[in-house]
Motif scaffolding. Structure first.
Motif, mmCIF file in Angstrom:
data_model
loop_
_atom_site.group_PDB
_atom_site.id
_atom_site.type_symbol
_atom_site.label_atom_id
_atom_site.label_comp_id
_atom_site.label_asym_id
_atom_site.label_seq_id
_atom_site.Cartn_x
_atom_site.Cartn_y
_atom_site.Cartn_z
ATOM 1 N N GLY A 1 0.818 -1.198 0.000
ATOM 2 C CA GLY A 1 0.000 0.000 0.000
ATOM 3 C C GLY A 1 0.860 1.260 0.000
ATOM 4 O O GLY A 1 1.986 1.261 0.504
ATOM 5 N N LYS A 2 0.325 2.337 -0.571
ATOM 6 C CA LYS A 2 1.064 3.602 -0.611
ATOM 7 C C LYS A 2 1.414 4.101 0.787
ATOM 8 O O LYS A 2 2.445 4.749 0.972
ATOM 9 C CB LYS A 2 0.275 4.667 -1.364
ATOM 10 N N SER A 3 0.602 3.765 1.772
ATOM 11 C CA SER A 3 0.880 4.199 3.141
ATOM 12 C C SER A 3 2.123 3.508 3.725
ATOM 13 O O SER A 3 2.661 3.956 4.727
ATOM 14 C CB SER A 3 -0.327 3.935 4.043
ATOM 15 N N LYS A 4 2.570 2.436 3.081
ATOM 16 C CA LYS A 4 3.754 1.711 3.536
ATOM 17 C C LYS A 4 5.045 2.284 2.945
ATOM 18 O O LYS A 4 6.130 1.856 3.301
ATOM 19 C CB LYS A 4 3.653 0.225 3.147
ATOM 20 N N VAL A 5 4.932 3.232 2.010
ATOM 21 C CA VAL A 5 6.095 3.827 1.345
ATOM 22 C C VAL A 5 6.283 5.246 1.872
ATOM 23 O O VAL A 5 5.343 6.044 1.876
ATOM 24 C CB VAL A 5 5.918 3.848 -0.186
ATOM 25 N N THR A 6 7.485 5.539 2.307
ATOM 26 C CA THR A 6 7.825 6.866 2.815
ATOM 27 C C THR A 6 9.069 7.364 2.135
ATOM 28 O O THR A 6 10.053 6.625 2.000
ATOM 29 C CB THR A 6 8.098 6.814 4.340
ATOM 30 N N LEU A 7 9.044 8.598 1.672
ATOM 31 C CA LEU A 7 10.260 9.220 1.148
ATOM 32 C C LEU A 7 11.009 9.807 2.323
ATOM 33 O O LEU A 7 10.493 10.654 3.030
ATOM 34 C CB LEU A 7 9.925 10.307 0.119
ATOM 35 N N VAL A 8 12.236 9.356 2.517
ATOM 36 C CA VAL A 8 13.020 9.796 3.659
ATOM 37 C C VAL A 8 13.745 11.087 3.328
ATOM 38 O O VAL A 8 13.902 11.949 4.177
ATOM 39 C CB VAL A 8 14.038 8.696 4.059
#
Length: 83
Positions: free
Chosen positions: A73-80
């Motif tokens: 899911g998109k909520s599992k991807v974070t741009l650091v």
């Protein structure tokens, strides 16, 4: 010419585990004609997105591309880091 083993090692070097999951170093090409994972650029995974780097549109497109590519899911991807 690099062989498959060299590419695998380079791909492995583009990703590293963290306590929150997997950190993948990316080289992003915004404003492309297609959103896709292209391959490797130095020790980073090269991706292109159709959105331009304006008002966070490219960042959102990167999140969507990575989420779809890794079936999360998109909520599992974070741009650091990144602009």
């Amino acid at each position: 010419m690099t062989n498959s083993n060299d590419n695998n090692q380079r791909l492995i070097s583009a990703a590293r585990p963290s306590d929150r999951g997997l950190i993948i170093s990316l080289h992003v090409q915004p404003g492309s004609t297609r959103s896709q994972i292209i391959g490797l650029h130095d020790d980073r995974l090269k991706v292109s997105v159709t959105k331009k780097a304006v008002d966070g549109a490219a960042n959102l497109a990167v999140i969507k591309l990575i989420a779809e590519s890794f079936a999360v899911g998109k909520s599992k991807v974070t741009l650091v880091q990144g602009e």
